[in-house]
Design a protein around this motif. Structure first.
Motif, PDB file in Angstrom:
ATOM      1  N   ALA A 343     -14.208 -39.045 -29.202  1.00  0.00           N
ATOM      2  CA  ALA A 343     -13.441 -38.873 -30.198  1.00  0.00           C
ATOM      3  C   ALA A 343     -12.050 -39.093 -30.051  1.00  0.00           C
ATOM      4  N   ASN A 344     -11.376 -40.202 -30.718  1.00  0.00           N
ATOM      5  CA  ASN A 344     -10.035 -40.469 -30.275  1.00  0.00           C
ATOM      6  C   ASN A 344      -9.066 -39.748 -30.769  1.00  0.00           C
ATOM      7  N   THR A 345      -9.021 -38.496 -30.497  1.00  0.00           N
ATOM      8  CA  THR A 345      -8.117 -37.318 -30.797  1.00  0.00           C
ATOM      9  C   THR A 345      -6.549 -37.570 -30.537  1.00  0.00           C
ATOM     10  N   ASP A 346      -6.312 -38.368 -29.448  1.00  0.00           N
ATOM     11  CA  ASP A 346      -5.244 -38.621 -28.742  1.00  0.00           C
ATOM     12  C   ASP A 346      -4.995 -39.923 -29.240  1.00  0.00           C
ATOM     13  N   ARG A 347      -3.787 -40.548 -29.718  1.00  0.00           N
ATOM     14  CA  ARG A 347      -3.715 -41.936 -30.187  1.00  0.00           C
ATOM     15  C   ARG A 347      -4.058 -42.898 -29.185  1.00  0.00           C
ATOM     16  N   HIS A 348      -3.791 -42.670 -27.862  1.00  0.00           N
ATOM     17  CA  HIS A 348      -3.818 -43.425 -26.491  1.00  0.00           C
ATOM     18  C   HIS A 348      -5.098 -43.006 -25.769  1.00  0.00           C
ATOM     19  N   ALA A 349      -6.200 -42.302 -26.431  1.00  0.00           N
ATOM     20  CA  ALA A 349      -7.323 -42.090 -25.886  1.00  0.00           C
ATOM     21  C   ALA A 349      -8.158 -43.195 -25.260  1.00  0.00           C
ATOM     22  N   ALA A 350      -7.962 -44.412 -26.084  1.00  0.00           N
ATOM     23  CA  ALA A 350      -8.753 -45.550 -25.460  1.00  0.00           C
ATOM     24  C   ALA A 350      -8.280 -46.258 -24.424  1.00  0.00           C
ATOM     25  N   THR A 351      -7.024 -45.994 -23.952  1.00  0.00           N
ATOM     26  CA  THR A 351      -6.731 -46.492 -22.691  1.00  0.00           C
ATOM     27  C   THR A 351      -6.844 -45.455 -21.664  1.00  0.00           C
ATOM     28  N   MET A 352      -7.244 -44.581 -21.776  1.00  0.00           N
ATOM     29  CA  MET A 352      -7.399 -43.618 -20.398  1.00  0.00           C
ATOM     30  C   MET A 352      -8.382 -44.282 -19.623  1.00  0.00           C
ATOM     31  N   LEU A 353      -9.416 -44.743 -19.922  1.00  0.00           N
ATOM     32  CA  LEU A 353     -10.354 -45.283 -18.681  1.00  0.00           C
ATOM     33  C   LEU A 353     -10.503 -47.007 -19.303  1.00  0.00           C
ATOM     34  N   HIS A 354     -10.888 -47.593 -18.073  1.00  0.00           N
ATOM     35  CA  HIS A 354     -10.779 -49.104 -18.044  1.00  0.00           C
ATOM     36  C   HIS A 354     -12.395 -49.544 -17.817  1.00  0.00           C
ATOM     37  N   ARG A 355     -12.659 -50.923 -18.274  1.00  0.00           N
ATOM     38  CA  ARG A 355     -13.637 -51.494 -17.608  1.00  0.00           C
ATOM     39  C   ARG A 355     -13.508 -51.514 -15.922  1.00  0.00           C
ATOM     40  N   GLY A 356     -14.697 -51.169 -15.321  1.00  0.00           N
ATOM     41  CA  GLY A 356     -14.454 -51.223 -13.828  1.00  0.00           C
ATOM     42  C   GLY A 356     -14.122 -50.066 -13.163  1.00  0.00           C
ATOM     43  N   ASP A 357     -13.592 -49.148 -13.855  1.00  0.00           N
ATOM     44  CA  ASP A 357     -13.232 -47.893 -13.361  1.00  0.00           C
ATOM     45  C   ASP A 357     -14.376 -46.964 -13.054  1.00  0.00           C
ATOM     46  N   ALA A 358     -14.340 -46.450 -11.998  1.00  0.00           N
ATOM     47  CA  ALA A 358     -15.531 -45.472 -11.594  1.00  0.00           C
ATOM     48  C   ALA A 358     -15.266 -44.107 -12.240  1.00  0.00           C
ATOM     49  N   ALA A 359     -16.143 -43.375 -12.734  1.00  0.00           N
ATOM     50  CA  ALA A 359     -16.385 -42.318 -13.491  1.00  0.00           C
ATOM     51  C   ALA A 359     -17.433 -41.227 -13.092  1.00  0.00           C
ATOM     52  N   TRP A 360     -17.418 -40.414 -13.881  1.00  0.00           N
ATOM     53  CA  TRP A 360     -18.624 -39.084 -13.820  1.00  0.00           C
ATOM     54  C   TRP A 360     -18.673 -38.790 -15.362  1.00  0.00           C
ATOM     55  N   LEU A 361     -20.238 -38.732 -15.631  1.00  0.00           N
ATOM     56  CA  LEU A 361     -20.703 -38.259 -16.826  1.00  0.00           C
ATOM     57  C   LEU A 361     -21.384 -36.814 -16.428  1.00  0.00           C
ATOM     58  N   SER A 362     -21.162 -35.959 -17.555  1.00  0.00           N
ATOM     59  CA  SER A 362     -22.027 -34.450 -17.421  1.00  0.00           C
ATOM     60  C   SER A 362     -22.353 -34.091 -18.909  1.00  0.00           C
TER      61      SER A 362
END
Length: 373
Positions: A343-362
């Protein structure tokens, strides 16, 4: 098909207004409806949901009397209506095309069925006035259908179908011709109307969102069979088969084998890792299962999370920004693609991660659903 398609809740109505009892309909070698049994309660808004060709419209047409079953019984208020002509059944049906008479006014269309039944003029006028007020078209009584918008024509068809006070109101894809915004508005109008009238509404739709929004209960059909019946929350949160899980909304599925089970918690080994999943159903080591997890129940992290259960690592493959939420497609280290929605509760939430970034899911153990393979 499960032996008990009504689902784990078992909440079939005690005094149903409609009962399908082992109903089958064949067209040559093709079985359109395959031994369907279903109870629908008084005052219930019930949705028959499924893809094209699954048998949902055929089931509705058999209730209306336009088709006859090859096997089984259809009871309406306790009376078997198989063989009874449509005009003798206390039901009415609203079709996708609306089928309005172009040469008649709005009032004339609503009055048509009442005239056919021999109502007197004063009663017809009173009933038409009442129905047009109900659907908020009182000022349009003298217009012709071509002078109305799509939404207004839909309301005229609705008023005409309700004018004879049917015990059960049948709707066959009634909103398909409307644009999305009008369709969304009309859904809530239909819900309010159904509650005000206290009638049983049965709607046929292939639109999952439509069924989830309007219905008290949903019957999911596939290949002529009723595969699961339950509330929208039950259908979404506790799918009983892999097919239902994939058909209703987005889902991540991990095929695997039960390694251990105890205290309501199953450990499942999959190609993507070992997961702990809360399971209401008894399973045992060696059972083939799949772990189903909805994207909104998957958390996404920039750094490795402190909790160690149900953690996955990978790389952001794609991001879809939908305004209220962002959907992340992540390619795991084993190559599998997983979706997470945030959910984009933060106005800039969509820019926190980018295509190609390493990340973890849980995901939490109670976020997954165990489905037998």
């Amino acid at each position: 098909m499960p032996d008990d398609p009504a689902g784990k809740s078992g909440r079939s109505p005690s005094s149903p207004v409609v009962r399908f009892d082992a109903v089958t309909r064949r067209f040559g070698a093709f079985t359109a409806v395959d031994h369907v049994s279903l109870d629908i309660g008084r005052g219930e808004f019930f949705a028959l949901l499924g893809p094209s060709g699954c048998g949902k419209t055929t089931l509705l047409r058999m209730l209306a009397g336009f088709e006859q079953p090859d096997e089984g019984h259809i009871l309406l208020d306790g009376v078997d209506v198989v063989g009874m002509p449509p005009y003798e059944r206390p039901v009415n049906m609203m079709f996708q095309s609306y089928a309005l008479f172009p040469h008649l006014t709005v009032a004339g269309n609503v009055a048509f069925g009442l005239r056919q039944e021999g109502w007197n003029r004063s009663d017809i006028d009173a009933r038409v006035k009442e129905m047009l007020a109900l659907v908020k078209l009182s000022d349009f009584a003298h217009r012709k259908p071509h002078q109305l918008s799509g939404g207004q024509r839909q309301r005229v068809a609705l008023a005409r179908a309700l004018a004879k006070s049917p015990k059960v109101f049948l709707l066959d894809e009634p909103l398909a011709a409307l644009d999305k915004k009008l369709r969304d508005e009309t859904q809530f109008e239909l819900m309010a109307l159904q509650q005000r009238l206290g009638l049983s509404f049965i709607i046929v739709t292939h639109d999952q969102e439509e069924a989830m929004t309007m219905a008290d209960r949903i019957g999911v059909m596939h290949a002529g069979k009723l595969v699961q019946v339950g509330t929208p929350a039950e259908i979404y949160e506790e799918p009983r088969t892999r097919w239902v899980a994939e058909f209703i909304g987005d889902i991540n599925l991990f095929d695997g084998k039960v390694a251990d089970y105890g205290g309501g918690l199953a450990t499942v080994d999959t190609a993507s890792g070992s997961f702990d999943v809360v399971s209401k159903d008894y399973v045992q080591a060696g059972d083939n299962v799949c772990v189903a997890v909805r994207p909104e129940k998957v958390a996404i992290h920039r750094a490795e999370p402190s909790e160690k259960e149900n953690v996955l690592h990978g790389q952001i493959a794609d991001i879809g920004y939908l305004g209220d939420l962002s959907v992340y497609k992540m390619r795991l280290d084993n190559g599998m693609l997983i979706k997470a929605s945030v959910a984009n509760t933060d106005r800039h939430a969509a820019t926190m991660l980018h295509r190609g970034d390493a990340a973890w899911l849980s995901f939490a153990p109670d976020a997954g659903v165990l489905i037998r393979s």
